[in-house]
Write an enzyme that holds these catalytic residues in place. Sequence first.
Site, PDB file in Angstrom:
ATOM      1  N   THR A   3      -9.975   1.456   4.361  1.00  0.00           N
ATOM      2  CA  THR A   3     -11.175   0.691   4.726  1.00  0.00           C
ATOM      3  C   THR A   3     -12.254   1.528   5.414  1.00  0.00           C
ATOM      4  OG1 THR A   3     -10.106   0.123   6.806  1.00  0.00           O
ATOM      5  CG2 THR A   3      -9.908  -1.477   5.019  1.00  0.00           C
ATOM      6  N   LYS A  30      -2.277 -10.523  -3.571  1.00  0.00           N
ATOM      7  CA  LYS A  30      -1.680 -10.664  -2.240  1.00  0.00           C
ATOM      8  C   LYS A  30      -1.105 -12.072  -2.047  1.00  0.00           C
ATOM      9  CE  LYS A  30      -2.265  -6.600  -0.266  1.00  0.00           C
ATOM     10  NZ  LYS A  30      -1.093  -5.715  -0.066  1.00  0.00           N
ATOM     11  N   ASP A  71       5.115   7.649  -1.795  1.00  0.00           N
ATOM     12  CA  ASP A  71       3.687   7.432  -2.079  1.00  0.00           C
ATOM     13  C   ASP A  71       3.363   8.170  -3.384  1.00  0.00           C
ATOM     14  OD1 ASP A  71       1.257   6.627   0.226  1.00  0.00           O
ATOM     15  OD2 ASP A  71       0.617   7.464  -1.701  1.00  0.00           O
ATOM     16  N   VAL A  96       4.694   2.699  -7.265  1.00  0.00           N
ATOM     17  CA  VAL A  96       5.378   1.396  -7.153  1.00  0.00           C
ATOM     18  C   VAL A  96       5.327   0.572  -8.438  1.00  0.00           C
ATOM     19  CG1 VAL A  96       5.144   1.193  -4.648  1.00  0.00           C
ATOM     20  CG2 VAL A  96       3.328   0.271  -6.129  1.00  0.00           C
ATOM     21  N   TYR A 154      -7.535  -8.920  -5.830  1.00  0.00           N
ATOM     22  CA  TYR A 154      -6.770  -8.578  -4.618  1.00  0.00           C
ATOM     23  C   TYR A 154      -6.221  -9.859  -3.986  1.00  0.00           C
ATOM     24  CZ  TYR A 154      -5.831  -6.344  -0.049  1.00  0.00           C
ATOM     25  OH  TYR A 154      -5.243  -5.881   1.108  1.00  0.00           O
ATOM     26  N   ASN A 180       4.613  -1.632   1.087  1.00  0.00           N
ATOM     27  CA  ASN A 180       3.312  -1.502   1.761  1.00  0.00           C
ATOM     28  C   ASN A 180       2.208  -0.928   0.875  1.00  0.00           C
ATOM     29  OD1 ASN A 180       1.473  -0.880   4.198  1.00  0.00           O
ATOM     30  ND2 ASN A 180       1.872   1.148   3.330  1.00  0.00           N
TER      31      ASN A 180
HETATM   32  N1  LIG Z   1      -6.575  -1.905   6.142  1.00  0.00           N
HETATM   33  C1  LIG Z   1      -6.710  -3.224   6.099  1.00  0.00           C
HETATM   34  O1  LIG Z   1      -7.658  -3.782   6.653  1.00  0.00           O
HETATM   35  C2  LIG Z   1      -5.688  -4.065   5.371  1.00  0.00           C
HETATM   36  C3  LIG Z   1      -5.678  -5.435   5.611  1.00  0.00           C
HETATM   37  C4  LIG Z   1      -4.725  -6.222   4.984  1.00  0.00           C
HETATM   38  C5  LIG Z   1      -3.796  -5.658   4.154  1.00  0.00           C
HETATM   39  N2  LIG Z   1      -3.816  -4.322   3.912  1.00  0.00           N
HETATM   40  C6  LIG Z   1      -2.766  -3.778   3.036  1.00  0.00           C
HETATM   41  O2  LIG Z   1      -1.970  -2.882   3.788  1.00  0.00           O
HETATM   42  C7  LIG Z   1      -1.345  -1.948   2.921  1.00  0.00           C
HETATM   43  C8  LIG Z   1      -1.550  -0.543   3.448  1.00  0.00           C
HETATM   44  O3  LIG Z   1      -2.929  -0.232   3.391  1.00  0.00           O
HETATM   45  P1  LIG Z   1      -3.692   0.691   4.443  1.00  0.00           P
HETATM   46  O4  LIG Z   1      -4.891  -0.041   4.871  1.00  0.00           O
HETATM   47  O5  LIG Z   1      -2.733   1.213   5.437  1.00  0.00           O
HETATM   48  O6  LIG Z   1      -4.249   1.840   3.462  1.00  0.00           O
HETATM   49  P2  LIG Z   1      -3.750   3.305   3.078  1.00  0.00           P
HETATM   50  O7  LIG Z   1      -4.678   3.759   2.006  1.00  0.00           O
HETATM   51  O8  LIG Z   1      -3.577   4.157   4.274  1.00  0.00           O
HETATM   52  O9  LIG Z   1      -2.301   3.069   2.475  1.00  0.00           O
HETATM   53  C9  LIG Z   1      -2.046   2.680   1.164  1.00  0.00           C
HETATM   54  C10 LIG Z   1      -1.188   3.761   0.492  1.00  0.00           C
HETATM   55  O10 LIG Z   1      -0.732   3.247  -0.762  1.00  0.00           O
HETATM   56  C11 LIG Z   1      -0.707   4.329  -1.663  1.00  0.00           C
HETATM   57  N3  LIG Z   1      -0.713   3.843  -3.033  1.00  0.00           N
HETATM   58  C12 LIG Z   1      -1.738   3.317  -3.752  1.00  0.00           C
HETATM   59  N4  LIG Z   1      -1.316   3.004  -4.997  1.00  0.00           N
HETATM   60  C13 LIG Z   1       0.004   3.322  -5.065  1.00  0.00           C
HETATM   61  C14 LIG Z   1       1.009   3.237  -6.072  1.00  0.00           C
HETATM   62  N5  LIG Z   1       0.718   2.766  -7.288  1.00  0.00           N
HETATM   63  N6  LIG Z   1       2.260   3.649  -5.776  1.00  0.00           N
HETATM   64  C15 LIG Z   1       2.547   4.147  -4.546  1.00  0.00           C
HETATM   65  N7  LIG Z   1       1.655   4.266  -3.560  1.00  0.00           N
HETATM   66  C16 LIG Z   1       0.394   3.867  -3.820  1.00  0.00           C
HETATM   67  C17 LIG Z   1      -1.932   5.166  -1.308  1.00  0.00           C
HETATM   68  O11 LIG Z   1      -1.799   6.496  -1.784  1.00  0.00           O
HETATM   69  C18 LIG Z   1      -1.941   5.067   0.214  1.00  0.00           C
HETATM   70  O12 LIG Z   1      -1.270   6.155   0.815  1.00  0.00           O
HETATM   71  C19 LIG Z   1      -1.947  -2.191   1.529  1.00  0.00           C
HETATM   72  O13 LIG Z   1      -1.042  -2.984   0.774  1.00  0.00           O
HETATM   73  C20 LIG Z   1      -3.220  -2.968   1.847  1.00  0.00           C
HETATM   74  O14 LIG Z   1      -3.618  -3.777   0.769  1.00  0.00           O
HETATM   75  C21 LIG Z   1      -4.734  -3.506   4.504  1.00  0.00           C
END
Ligand SMILES: NC(=O)c1ccc[n+]([C@@H]2O[C@H](COP(=O)([O-])OP(=O)(O)OC[C@H]3O[C@@H](n4cnc5c(N)ncnc54)[C@H](O)[C@@H]3O)[C@@H](O)[C@H]2O)c1
Length: 256
Positions: free
Chosen positions: A199, A165, A43, A70, A161, A96
């Site tokens: 979120t 995606k 991360d 990433v 986004y 992720n």
């Molecule tokens: N929460 C939702 O409702 C939801 C729905 C659909 C998809 N997603 C996707 O799921 C994935 C995880 O999200 P989440 O909701 O668990 O949120 P989260 O914030 O807990 O996790 C995302 C992580 O990505 C890290 N991050 C951001 N930019 C980065 C980079 N450039 N390099 C490395 N790490 C980086 C952040 O520090 C964070 O720890 C994401 O891709 C998000 O778009 C989330």
Amino acid sequence: MRLEGKVALISGAATGVDGELMGFGGATAKLFVREGAKVVLTDINEESGQKTASEIREQGGEAMFLRLDVTREQDWINAVQATVSSYGKLDILVNNAGTGAQFTVEDTSEEVWDSQMDIHAKGTFLGTKHAIPEMRKAGGGSIINVSSIYGIVGSPSSTAYHAAKGAVRLFTKSAAIQYAKENIRVNSVHPGYARTPLTARGYADPERYQWVLDRTPIGRVGVADDIAYGILYLASDEASFVTGAELVIDGGMTAQ
Ligand SMILES: NC(=O)c1ccc[n+]([C@@H]2O[C@H](COP(=O)([O-])OP(=O)(O)OC[C@H]3O[C@@H](n4cnc5c(N)ncnc54)[C@H](O)[C@@H]3O)[C@@H](O)[C@H]2O)c1
């Protein structure tokens, strides 16, 4: 022990601290370890990432944290190398990491567009690119790309986004076809509305939360484990005939 003997690398895995709201990556790391895997958590959030990894070790699991942005190819090269030199191989990659950007087309700046494409599309591409040679050496592997329901359907905002995606969704199928004969499976997961650190602030607004609930037939938002269990299935050998697939985990949102 559905992942016994496997080595996994997960991006965006910092948010897995016990007692705090978990993200998909952190919850997946904890679940993978419980199922017998050794896990490399990565991360840009070093503090939470180190905390999550050290909790796993205190609980008897094998895990380490590495800083990985990433969007930077050299970070991926270093992380894959460190994984193999610490744990001997790489079997599973979970792409992720991510972040949101809720703007209409006209309100989306070039900077926001580029950063969304970089984190989601380029990040997933780079991770896949550098994991494949090690998976080939291991005789196969499983790559799970976390897209979104927003990679399948549109919404009133989140323009860049959605585009990013959607790119993850089709990149997954392209890679799946290219590497199927080498036993490297590539699948995408499409979470619906879920409460995570990403979120939680938005859902604190009652109007926004009601909007989300109204669109989710099952009548609740998801939690990180709802998604982690889907990722676990695709990572495990139970899914050995599954590649290029989309696993939607959304409480029925996109069935409407
Ligand atoms: N929460 C939702 O409702 C939801 C729905 C659909 C998809 N997603 C996707 O799921 C994935 C995880 O999200 P989440 O909701 O668990 O949120 P989260 O914030 O807990 O996790 C995302 C992580 O990505 C890290 N991050 C951001 N930019 C980065 C980079 N450039 N390099 C490395 N790490 C980086 C952040 O520090 C964070 O720890 C994401 O891709 C998000 O778009 C989330």
